[in-house]
Design a protein around this motif. Structure first.
Motif, PDB file in Angstrom:
ATOM      1  N   ARG A   1      66.798 105.348  57.192  1.00  0.00           N
ATOM      2  CA  ARG A   1      65.499 104.784  57.587  1.00  0.00           C
ATOM      3  C   ARG A   1      65.550 103.265  57.727  1.00  0.00           C
ATOM      4  O   ARG A   1      64.586 102.663  58.198  1.00  0.00           O
ATOM      5  N   LYS A   2      66.671 102.642  57.309  1.00  0.00           N
ATOM      6  CA  LYS A   2      66.776 101.180  57.332  1.00  0.00           C
ATOM      7  C   LYS A   2      67.745 100.667  58.389  1.00  0.00           C
ATOM      8  O   LYS A   2      68.016  99.470  58.423  1.00  0.00           O
ATOM      9  N   ILE A   3      68.276 101.543  59.220  1.00  0.00           N
ATOM     10  CA  ILE A   3      69.250 101.126  60.218  1.00  0.00           C
ATOM     11  C   ILE A   3      68.974 101.876  61.515  1.00  0.00           C
ATOM     12  O   ILE A   3      68.519 103.034  61.502  1.00  0.00           O
ATOM     13  N   ARG A   4      69.242 101.222  62.612  1.00  0.00           N
ATOM     14  CA  ARG A   4      69.012 101.847  63.925  1.00  0.00           C
ATOM     15  C   ARG A   4      70.021 101.284  64.918  1.00  0.00           C
ATOM     16  O   ARG A   4      70.358 100.096  64.869  1.00  0.00           O
ATOM     17  N   LYS A   5      70.482 102.137  65.805  1.00  0.00           N
ATOM     18  CA  LYS A   5      71.430 101.705  66.825  1.00  0.00           C
ATOM     19  C   LYS A   5      70.674 101.137  68.017  1.00  0.00           C
ATOM     20  O   LYS A   5      69.734 101.753  68.521  1.00  0.00           O
ATOM     21  N   ILE A   6      71.109  99.970  68.465  1.00  0.00           N
ATOM     22  CA  ILE A   6      70.461  99.272  69.577  1.00  0.00           C
ATOM     23  C   ILE A   6      71.428  99.231  70.752  1.00  0.00           C
ATOM     24  O   ILE A   6      72.626  98.953  70.575  1.00  0.00           O
TER      25      ILE A   6
END
Length: 478
Positions: A115-120
């Protein structure tokens, strides 16, 4: 509600339903079947038989795989890691190096809450003179924010792709492109099961006892005074008995509202007068077929055999035909999710091997398809099936033995009856030839030893025969 919103809402919903007892039992069945804990060996091993590299490279790859398991603490926490991956549908680990000695490899693999990381992915386009948009560059990275990520979040720490080990579930929604968990299709059955259980409990509590109905004759009193009269009669004759679960006492307490209220109904002049009747309790309080239906539906949604829901069901190792079709499907499902979970090892080993200069990234991309992982098995179906197939083939060969060399050749029998490949045939022949040479050498050595022993005995008798005849003999000498 199984509608797609965003990844954070999905993960939160997955974790909520995983805490429900029936859903948790099904998840434990899956995790326990996929990852077997054995004190004598590791839960997963790397297989490099199909890898076309030197033995030295194979040994280094095996050593680095063991190092990756140590960094993950997989022997101790493998069950929790696999369960977390199955529920959330993704795993993230940050790769940390020792800046003073990067060639020593990965120093630590640190877990990151999904929930604290996302791929951009930033795509830059430009228009050609013809007016067509063409992709110029693609910039991919991970964005980490300790306070949590949302769809609109743009603040956070930028992490390169190689600094994060990502293991997805492999289940993707075809419309939105969101990564789903294997629990997604169990959201609706779990909510239905919880709702039907709550309604059943409420119905049983409210309908279990018999309840009295008091019809009070109010004559020609106005409505307000009639209601007051009924209330006075109710307070005068009603006696509330309350059970205190803390102290175990039963007392008369008018301050508490009872769950099992009686009914007090006013009756006008011309009726039957004051009357007390009884409302019977529920007659079908023992029916739980609806609960069992939704439990079965939940297990079907998670691909777990329904027979495992019944505690009285035992397990016996017999013939493979006695194993249910659901168990076969469950074994195949577990094998599929094992392969998807193996992405965690491949991604971590890629970073480790490149950092230690064992091989380049492009070389790893060429050979990683030939690397396999073998998990410790606890489902005996495969072993039973292989044994029965082998026995059937051997029985067929035994029946065909009078016809081998007359109508069928030995090579045809090996290929079509025993289903052996050319490589297996050559390996078997080489092994049989080496064993035959060994037995021949052993037999010749036995013959030479026996001949030497016999010659030695004859020489001894010839040399000592006169003395043996002349000397007086005793029973012991004889």
């Amino acid at each position: 509600d199984a509608s797609l919103k965003n990844e954070n809402d999905l993960i939160r919903r997955y974790r909520e339903i995983s805490q429900y007892c029936d859903c948790d039992a099904a998840i434990e069945d899956i995790v326990n079947e996929a990852l077997i804990s054995d004190e004598s060996k590791r839960p997963v091993e790397i297989i490099l038989d199909d890898l076309k590299v030197s033995s030295g490279i194979k040994n280094k790859i095996s050593d680095e795989f063991i190092e990756v398991l140590r960094l993950l603490k997989f022997n101790d926490k493998g069950h929790e890691i696999f369960r977390q991956w199955y529920i959330d549908g993704r795993l993230y680990y940050q790769v940390l190096f020792d800046e003073a000695n990067v060639k020593a490899g990965i120093h630590e693999l640190r877990f990151i809450d999904p929930r604290k990381i996302r791929k951009i992915k930033n795509i830059k386009k430009e228009k050609t003179p013809a007016g067509v948009e063409v992709i110029k560059t693609i910039d991919e990275f991970y964005l980490y924010n300790d306070k949590g990520m949302s769809e609109q979040s743009t603040q956070g720490v930028k992490l390169p792709l190689d600094s994060v080990v990502h293991c997805p579930s492999g289940v993707v929604d075809s419309n939105s492109g969101l990564m789903l968990s294997h629990l997604h299709k169990a959201i609706k059955p779990t909510n239905q099961l919880k709702m039907i259980e709550d309604s059943l409990v409420i119905y049983r509590i409210s309908r279990a006892p018999e309840r009295r109905i008091f019809y009070i004759d109010v004559g020609n009193l106005p409505k307000v005074k009639a209601e007051q009269y009924v209330t006075d009669i109710m307070n005068k004759f009603r006696n509330k008995i309350v059970y205190d679960a803390t102290t175990g006492e039963v007392r008369d307490d008018r301050k508490h509202m009872s769950m099992m209220e009686d009914f007090w109904m006013p009756r006008r002049e011309g009726g039957k007068g004051t009357e007390i009747t009884t409302l019977p309790g529920g007659q079908n309080l023992g029916d739980i077929e609806d609960i069992q239906y939704f439990q079965n539906k939940l297990y079907h949604a998670l691909n777990v055999p329904v027979g495992r829901l019944q505690e009285q069901q035992g397990f016996s190792i017999g013939r493979s035909v006695e194993i249910s079709r659901d168990e076969i499907k469950f074994h195949k499902f577990v094998s599929r999710i094992r392969k998807k979970f193996s992405t965690l090892f491949l991604d971590a080993m890629r970073v480790q091997l490149v950092a230690k200069n064992i091989m380049r990234a492009d070389e790893w991309d060429e050979i990683k398809q030939d690397i396999q992982f073998q998990f410790v098995e606890d489902n005996h179906y495969e072993e039973l099936k292989e044994n029965e197939i082998l026995m059937a083939r051997l029985a067929t060969v035994q029946q065909m033995e009078p016809y081998i060399g007359k109508f069928y050749s030995m090579d045809w029998v090996k290929r079509n009856v025993l289903q052996q490949t050319q490589e297996e045939i050559e390996d078997m022949q080489a092994q049989m030839d080496s064993e035959e040479e060994y037995h021949m050498d052993f037999a010749s050595r036995d013959g030479e030893l026996a001949g030497a022993t016999q010659a030695a005995q004859q020489n001894y008798l010839q040399a000592n025969a006169p003395q043996a005849l002349e000397a007086p003999t005793t029973n012991t000498q004889q």
